[in-house]
Design a protein around this motif. Structure first.
Motif, PDB file in Angstrom:
ATOM      1  N   SER A 148       0.840  -1.212   0.000  1.00 43.18           N
ATOM      2  CA  SER A 148       0.000   0.000   0.000  1.00 43.18           C
ATOM      3  C   SER A 148       0.875   1.261   0.000  1.00 43.18           C
ATOM      4  N   PHE A 149       2.077   1.191   0.612  1.00 47.64           N
ATOM      5  CA  PHE A 149       2.971   2.364   0.586  1.00 47.64           C
ATOM      6  C   PHE A 149       3.449   2.626  -0.851  1.00 47.64           C
ATOM      7  N   ALA A 152       0.584   4.067  -2.775  1.00 45.58           N
ATOM      8  CA  ALA A 152       0.386   5.469  -2.389  1.00 45.58           C
ATOM      9  C   ALA A 152       1.425   6.356  -3.072  1.00 45.58           C
ATOM     10  N   LEU A 156       0.917   9.400  -5.880  1.00 42.32           N
ATOM     11  CA  LEU A 156       1.415  10.753  -5.581  1.00 42.32           C
ATOM     12  C   LEU A 156       2.422  11.232  -6.617  1.00 42.32           C
ATOM     13  N   VAL A 167      10.910   5.317  -0.415  1.00 41.92           N
ATOM     14  CA  VAL A 167       9.956   4.508   0.343  1.00 41.92           C
ATOM     15  C   VAL A 167      10.535   3.124   0.671  1.00 41.92           C
ATOM     16  N   PRO A 170      14.238   3.075   2.674  1.00 44.09           N
ATOM     17  CA  PRO A 170      14.128   3.521   4.075  1.00 44.09           C
ATOM     18  C   PRO A 170      13.321   2.565   4.947  1.00 44.09           C
ATOM     19  N   LEU A 171      12.268   1.962   4.368  1.00 41.74           N
ATOM     20  CA  LEU A 171      11.458   1.046   5.166  1.00 41.74           C
ATOM     21  C   LEU A 171      12.148  -0.310   5.349  1.00 41.74           C
ATOM     22  N   GLN A 247      12.595   7.399  15.564  1.00 39.19           N
ATOM     23  CA  GLN A 247      11.469   8.331  15.541  1.00 39.19           C
ATOM     24  C   GLN A 247      10.199   7.726  14.956  1.00 39.19           C
ATOM     25  N   TRP A 248      10.376   6.767  14.069  1.00 37.10           N
ATOM     26  CA  TRP A 248       9.164   6.258  13.411  1.00 37.10           C
ATOM     27  C   TRP A 248       8.821   4.808  13.715  1.00 37.10           C
TER      28      TRP A 248
ATOM     29  N   ALA B  79      -2.129   4.311   4.434  1.00 31.92           N
ATOM     30  CA  ALA B  79      -0.776   4.168   3.871  1.00 31.92           C
ATOM     31  C   ALA B  79       0.076   5.424   4.053  1.00 31.92           C
ATOM     32  N   LEU B  80       0.003   6.004   5.237  1.00 29.27           N
ATOM     33  CA  LEU B  80       0.914   7.126   5.530  1.00 29.27           C
ATOM     34  C   LEU B  80       2.315   6.550   5.692  1.00 29.27           C
ATOM     35  N   PHE B  81       3.300   7.223   5.127  1.00 28.61           N
ATOM     36  CA  PHE B  81       4.662   6.702   5.213  1.00 28.61           C
ATOM     37  C   PHE B  81       5.164   6.822   6.655  1.00 28.61           C
ATOM     38  N   PRO B  82       5.434   5.691   7.290  1.00 26.61           N
ATOM     39  CA  PRO B  82       5.780   5.758   8.723  1.00 26.61           C
ATOM     40  C   PRO B  82       7.110   6.437   9.004  1.00 26.61           C
ATOM     41  N   HIS B  83       7.998   6.450   7.999  1.00 22.93           N
ATOM     42  CA  HIS B  83       9.350   6.986   8.237  1.00 22.93           C
ATOM     43  C   HIS B  83       9.440   8.490   7.965  1.00 22.93           C
ATOM     44  N   TYR B  92       5.113  14.944   0.166  1.00 20.86           N
ATOM     45  CA  TYR B  92       5.814  13.888  -0.583  1.00 20.86           C
ATOM     46  C   TYR B  92       5.570  13.977  -2.098  1.00 20.86           C
ATOM     47  N   TYR B 124       5.150  12.064  13.851  1.00 24.23           N
ATOM     48  CA  TYR B 124       5.176  10.910  12.946  1.00 24.23           C
ATOM     49  C   TYR B 124       3.826  10.186  13.005  1.00 24.23           C
ATOM     50  N   LYS B 126       2.794   7.275  13.563  1.00 16.60           N
ATOM     51  CA  LYS B 126       2.503   6.332  14.656  1.00 16.60           C
ATOM     52  C   LYS B 126       1.990   7.040  15.910  1.00 16.60           C
TER      53      LYS B 126
END
Lengths: 249, 240
Positions: A148-149, A152, A156, A167, A170-171, A247-248, B79-83, B92, B124, B126
């Motif tokens: 889904s990322f 998305a 965009l 995306v 980094p993930l 942070q995330w 689907a928000l980018f977590p990072h 974005y 963020y 989360k």
């Protein structure tokens, strides 16, 4: 709380050293077989001050850094290509699956024949040792990114390349760093073994020379250095990972 | 904003689907699970393979990649980018298109204000509540100035109050910007309240198209109306 945690970790070490020292002072075992902690420390200081330990440590460190860096970069790059491309993954997966289970040191006899006994040998062994686990961790990291990322990012307006760099990679960082952290310690184990078997310099070589001279104190100093280096490498990657993702995650 | 036409769409769900979405309208799509509602949105966005043709303002977009279709998509799971922090999430789409940093900041500020989430800028995903995440996802979808807005069950995981609030915001944004919008929902009341028209789908087919503005009243005893209403989280007429 912080001091209490440090003490909780330090006390067993202090107790261990005290037992070690006591056993030696009781003269249960001869000194040349089981030297005391203070003798080991004295030998450590001696090896450091005359430059022997530093010189060998630097040799091992350079081999580890070069082999590990090249192995990790290759693992991340090929892992990224395989993780993103299904056809490439299906094509290369069988051969990598066959090669992966072979222990890095298993390649040593073959490499000795192919490239000879020289600086390249431990570097290539560390390369092999780092490459496969980091490759698989990178593939797993990329494949585990939620689709889904990616969808998305597409909606965009991101190109495939942008999706990869902004995306997917980094993930996939946590997975990649798991591989780096584990293999950073493993690289030290491999370099020591390679130096023991074939190379005349480095911590492993110093250990094997000390064995022939019955210098148990020097061997213990080398083991302590090895332990510290493994720990420093593993913890460094753990720290970098934490800083990059705290942070995330 | 475009008039969207789907002609003779065929894939793993649809077998010759034809549907037209008018310029600037808000079309509510309802139907049970597996009816093909989300697949319909994915076809318009170009995220799944299909045969047939999709036209935006009479221009076929079949060969156009998703990134060129200029759609704003609010995914069911957001689907928000977590990072990325909230400002980076919203910006974005502009950043990957190469917009200047100053423009990105300006647009992000504008959307943060519009969605009333200025205080979330450096946080963020989360650390956000469901409603806040919803607003961020909507702001992100709007940031790229889409021609079409696709909303896939956007109120599913929200409590009644937040749901009503975001519903009003979407309606307001739709009226203000005049973006052609498709809203997929399980909720009949929601569809009636928000949609200009309602399309009922079942098993990959359009079962019914009705114009809310003409005062159309649904027969809630019909199976495809009742099935999907079981998931309503708000006070829904179809449960009565």
């Amino acid at each position: 709380m912080e001091i209490r945690n440090i003490l909780t970790g330090l006390i067993p070490i202090i107790v261990f050293i005290m037992i070690w020292e006591s056993i030696n002072r009781m003269h249960v075992v001869p000194d040349y077989i089981f030297p005391s902690f203070t003798e080991v420390m004295r030998e450590g200081w001696h090896l450091t001050s005359n430059g022997v330990l530093i010189e060998n440590l630097v040799s091992s460190l350079l081999r580890v850094l070069v082999g590990f860096l090249l192995g990790s970069l290759a693992g991340i790059m090929i892992g990224t290509v395989m993780g993103c491309g299904d056809i490439i993954n299906r094509s290369f997966h069988p051969i990598f699956s066959l090669l992966y289970p072979i222990p890095a040191l298993g390649w040593a006899p073959l490499l000795m024949i192919w490239i000879g006994i020289n600086e390249m040998l431990p570097i290539i062994l560390i390369f092999i040792c780092s490459f496969f686990p980091i490759l698989y961790n990178t593939i797993t990291g990329i494949k585990s990114v939620d689709s889904s990322f990616i969808k998305a990012a597409k909606t965009l307006g991101a190109s495939d390349q942008k999706i990869l760099t902004t995306v997917i990679l980094p993930l996939a960082v946590p997975n990649i760093f798991t591989g780096l952290r584990l293999e950073a310690g493993m690289a030290w184990r491999v370099v020591i073994a390679a130096e023991m078997v074939a190379i005349p310099t480095g911590i492993g070589a110093l250990m094997i020379q000390s064995e022939s001279l019955y210098r148990v104190d020097t061997i213990i100093v080398c083991l302590m250095v090895l332990s510290v280096m493994c720990l420093v490498f593993e913890r460094s990657f753990g720290y970098i990972e934490m800083r990059m993702t705290e942070q995330w995650r | 904003m475009p008039d969207i036409k789907l002609n003779n769409i065929r894939n793993f769900i649809f077998d010759g689907l034809n549907i037209e979405i008018y310029d600037k309208e808000l079309l509510a799509v309802i139907g049970p699970n597996g009816a093909g509602k989300s697949t319909l949105l994915n076809i318009i966005a170009g995220l799944v393979d299909y045969d047939g043709s999709v036209h935006f303002n009479g221009v076929p977009v079949n060969t156009m990649a998703t990134r060129e279709r200029q759609v704003g998509y609010l995914f069911q799971d957001l689907a928000l980018f977590p990072h990325l922090d909230i400002a980076s999430n919203i910006g974005y789409g502009l950043a990957v298109r190469g917009d200047a940093k100053k423009n990105i900041k300006q647009k992000v500020d504008e959307l943060l204000r519009l969605m009333k989430i200025e205080h979330l800028r450096i946080r963020y995903p989360k650390n956000l509540s469901g409603g806040e995440q919803q607003r961020v996802a909507l702001a992100r979808a709007l940031a790229v100035s889409p021609q079409v807005l696709l909303l896939d069950e956007p109120f599913n995981s929200l409590d009644i109050q937040t749901c009503n609030c975001i519903r009003q915001e979407i309606k307001k944004i739709h009226t203000e910007f005049g973006i052609t919008t498709l809203l997929v929902t399980h909720n009949m009341v929601e569809a009636k309240e928000m949609g200009d028209r309602i399309v009922a789908m079942n098993d990959g087919e359009v079962v019914e198209v009705s114009d809310i503005q003409d005062g159309y009243e649904y027969d809630f005893n019909r199976p495809y109306d009742m099935q999907h209403c079981s998931g309503c989280t708000i006070d829904c007429n179809c449960k009565k």
